[in-house]
Design a protein around this motif. Structure first.
Motif, short mmCIF file in Angstrom:
data_model
loop_
_atom_site.label_atom_id
_atom_site.label_comp_id
_atom_site.label_asym_id
_atom_site.label_seq_id
_atom_site.Cartn_x
_atom_site.Cartn_y
_atom_site.Cartn_z
N GLU A 1 1.40 -11.56 -5.45
CA GLU A 1 2.78 -11.04 -5.60
C GLU A 1 3.38 -10.67 -4.23
O GLU A 1 4.52 -10.96 -3.93
CB GLU A 1 2.80 -9.80 -6.51
N ILE A 2 2.53 -9.99 -3.43
CA ILE A 2 3.00 -9.56 -2.10
C ILE A 2 3.37 -10.77 -1.25
O ILE A 2 4.43 -10.80 -0.62
CB ILE A 2 1.91 -8.69 -1.40
N GLU A 3 2.50 -11.78 -1.27
CA GLU A 3 2.77 -13.01 -0.50
C GLU A 3 4.11 -13.62 -0.92
O GLU A 3 4.93 -13.98 -0.08
CB GLU A 3 1.65 -14.05 -0.75
N GLU A 4 4.27 -13.68 -2.23
CA GLU A 4 5.47 -14.31 -2.78
C GLU A 4 6.73 -13.52 -2.36
O GLU A 4 7.72 -14.10 -1.91
CB GLU A 4 5.35 -14.38 -4.31
N THR A 5 6.67 -12.20 -2.51
CA THR A 5 7.84 -11.37 -2.14
C THR A 5 8.14 -11.51 -0.65
O THR A 5 9.29 -11.57 -0.24
CB THR A 5 7.58 -9.89 -2.48
N LYS A 6 7.07 -11.56 0.15
CA LYS A 6 7.27 -11.71 1.60
C LYS A 6 7.92 -13.05 1.93
O LYS A 6 8.78 -13.15 2.81
CB LYS A 6 5.93 -11.60 2.35
N ARG A 7 7.45 -14.08 1.19
CA ARG A 7 8.00 -15.42 1.42
C ARG A 7 9.51 -15.41 1.12
O ARG A 7 10.32 -15.89 1.92
CB ARG A 7 7.29 -16.44 0.52
N VAL A 8 9.86 -14.82 -0.03
CA VAL A 8 11.27 -14.76 -0.42
C VAL A 8 12.07 -13.95 0.61
O VAL A 8 13.16 -14.32 1.02
CB VAL A 8 11.42 -14.17 -1.84
N SER A 9 11.45 -12.80 1.05
CA SER A 9 12.14 -11.94 2.03
C SER A 9 12.42 -12.70 3.32
O SER A 9 13.51 -12.60 3.89
CB SER A 9 11.28 -10.72 2.38
N SER A 10 11.44 -13.48 3.77
CA SER A 10 11.60 -14.18 5.03
C SER A 10 12.69 -15.25 4.91
O SER A 10 13.49 -15.46 5.83
CB SER A 10 10.26 -14.75 5.47
N GLN A 11 12.72 -15.86 3.73
CA GLN A 11 13.78 -16.84 3.46
C GLN A 11 15.16 -16.16 3.52
O GLN A 11 16.11 -16.68 4.09
CB GLN A 11 13.54 -17.42 2.08
N MET A 12 15.19 -14.94 2.93
CA MET A 12 16.46 -14.19 2.93
C MET A 12 16.87 -13.80 4.33
O MET A 12 18.06 -13.86 4.68
CB MET A 12 16.32 -12.93 2.08
N GLU A 13 15.90 -13.44 5.14
CA GLU A 13 16.21 -13.08 6.53
C GLU A 13 16.85 -14.26 7.25
O GLU A 13 17.82 -14.10 7.99
CB GLU A 13 14.93 -12.64 7.27
N ASP A 14 16.27 -15.45 6.99
CA ASP A 14 16.84 -16.66 7.60
C ASP A 14 18.29 -16.85 7.14
O ASP A 14 19.17 -17.17 7.95
CB ASP A 14 16.03 -17.90 7.20
N GLU A 15 18.47 -16.64 5.84
CA GLU A 15 19.82 -16.83 5.30
C GLU A 15 20.81 -15.83 5.91
O GLU A 15 21.95 -16.18 6.22
CB GLU A 15 19.81 -16.68 3.78
N ILE A 16 20.33 -14.59 6.07
CA ILE A 16 21.21 -13.56 6.67
C ILE A 16 21.58 -13.96 8.10
O ILE A 16 22.73 -13.88 8.51
CB ILE A 16 20.52 -12.17 6.63
N LEU A 17 20.57 -14.43 8.84
CA LEU A 17 20.83 -14.88 10.22
C LEU A 17 21.85 -16.00 10.25
O LEU A 17 22.78 -16.01 11.05
CB LEU A 17 19.54 -15.35 10.88
N MET A 18 21.64 -16.93 9.31
CA MET A 18 22.54 -18.08 9.25
C MET A 18 23.97 -17.63 8.93
O MET A 18 24.93 -18.12 9.53
CB MET A 18 22.06 -19.07 8.20
N SER A 19 24.07 -16.70 8.00
CA SER A 19 25.42 -16.26 7.63
C SER A 19 26.06 -15.48 8.77
O SER A 19 27.27 -15.54 8.98
CB SER A 19 25.40 -15.51 6.29
N MET A 20 25.23 -14.77 9.57
CA MET A 20 25.78 -14.09 10.75
C MET A 20 26.32 -15.09 11.77
O MET A 20 27.36 -14.90 12.39
CB MET A 20 24.73 -13.19 11.39
N GLU A 21 25.57 -16.19 11.89
CA GLU A 21 26.02 -17.24 12.81
C GLU A 21 27.34 -17.84 12.33
O GLU A 21 28.25 -18.09 13.12
CB GLU A 21 24.97 -18.36 12.92
#
Ligand SMILES: [Zn+2]
Length: 246
Positions: A101-121
């Motif tokens: 579960e932790i791995e999965e949540t981390k994976r989703v979180s990291s994807q979200m971080e990428d998305e946030i960065l992209m939206s900031m760009e």
């Protein structure tokens, strides 16, 4: 006193037509000025609309980014909660399931971080566009303001010119026979200018239709007003007329 002879009358009409054509041209120039200014202002409105659209898009991106950040925050909370639970698990199965579960949540979180960065760009790109468009709008507004002042000044000059020409026209009117003048004015209106045309090489100088030799003779003699059968303009014999003064 009116000189009722046709030839002096046509000579006056010819000079009147010269002024009327100038008046027509000045009026056209005058009518173009507000049209031109309206067109310029329309361009500014279009640019303003474009900036509004860009700002709207930027706002949407900001809202989306904030939503993603909130979501990321809750994912991080969940990860922390699971990590805390790791120490209290009773069985291996429970433990490995939590790790998963932790791995999965981390994976989703990291994807979200990428998305946030992209939206900031993306927001950065929008802001750059807004800055560029706003600068252009400002420059264009200034440019148009100057041009508008110039055009208004030109308009005043043209209006003065028109007044002068109309006064000049009025001086001719008393000398011209009323019936001939009315005919001339009617043709001038109907043809959008040029009511009086010379005979050129036996043809009408307006529509180039060949005239009968009799009609050419009548025009030459200047006994009565002759109308072209092709275009209904008044014909005159160039050599008959006095040269307009000036
Ligand atoms: Zn004609």
């Amino acid at each position: 006193m009116k000189d009722k002879g046709l030839i002096p009358q046509l000579s006056l009409l010819c000079q009147l037509q010269e002024i009327d054509l100038q008046i027509k041209q000045v009026k056209e120039e005058i009518s173009q000025i507000p049209r031109k200014i309206k067109e310029w202002k329309g361009e500014l409105v279009e640019r303003e609309e474009k900036i509004k659209e860009l700002k709207k898009k930027r706002e949407e991106l900001i809202i989306q980014g904030k939503e993603k950040e909130l979501e990321l925050g809750s994912k991080e909370e969940i990860t922390k909660k699971y990590q805390g639970q790791l120490y209290t698990t009773k069985t291996n199965k429970e433990y490995s399931s939590l790790l998963h579960e932790i791995e999965e949540t981390k994976r989703v979180s990291s994807q979200m971080e990428d998305e946030i960065l992209m939206s900031m760009e993306k927001i950065e790109v929008e802001e750059e566009s807004i800055r560029k468009e706003s600068k252009e709008l400002e420059e264009k507004s200034k440019e148009i303001e100057i041009e508008e002042q110039k055009e208004n000044k030109r308009l005043k000059g043209l209006e003065e010119n028109l007044k002068d020409k109309q006064a000049e026209r009025n001086k001719f009117i008393p000398g011209i026979d009323n019936t001939l003048l009315a005919k001339y004015e009617r043709i001038f209106q109907a043809k959008g200018g040029v009511a009086l045309v010379p005979v050129i090489g036996g043809s009408c100088g307006g529509c180039h239709v060949q005239l009968t030799p009799q009609n050419v003779q009548i025009v030459k003699q200047g006994g009565k007003p002759t109308i072209c059968e092709g275009c209904a303009r008044i014909l005159y014999w160039k050599e008959n007329l006095e040269q307009p003064k000036g």
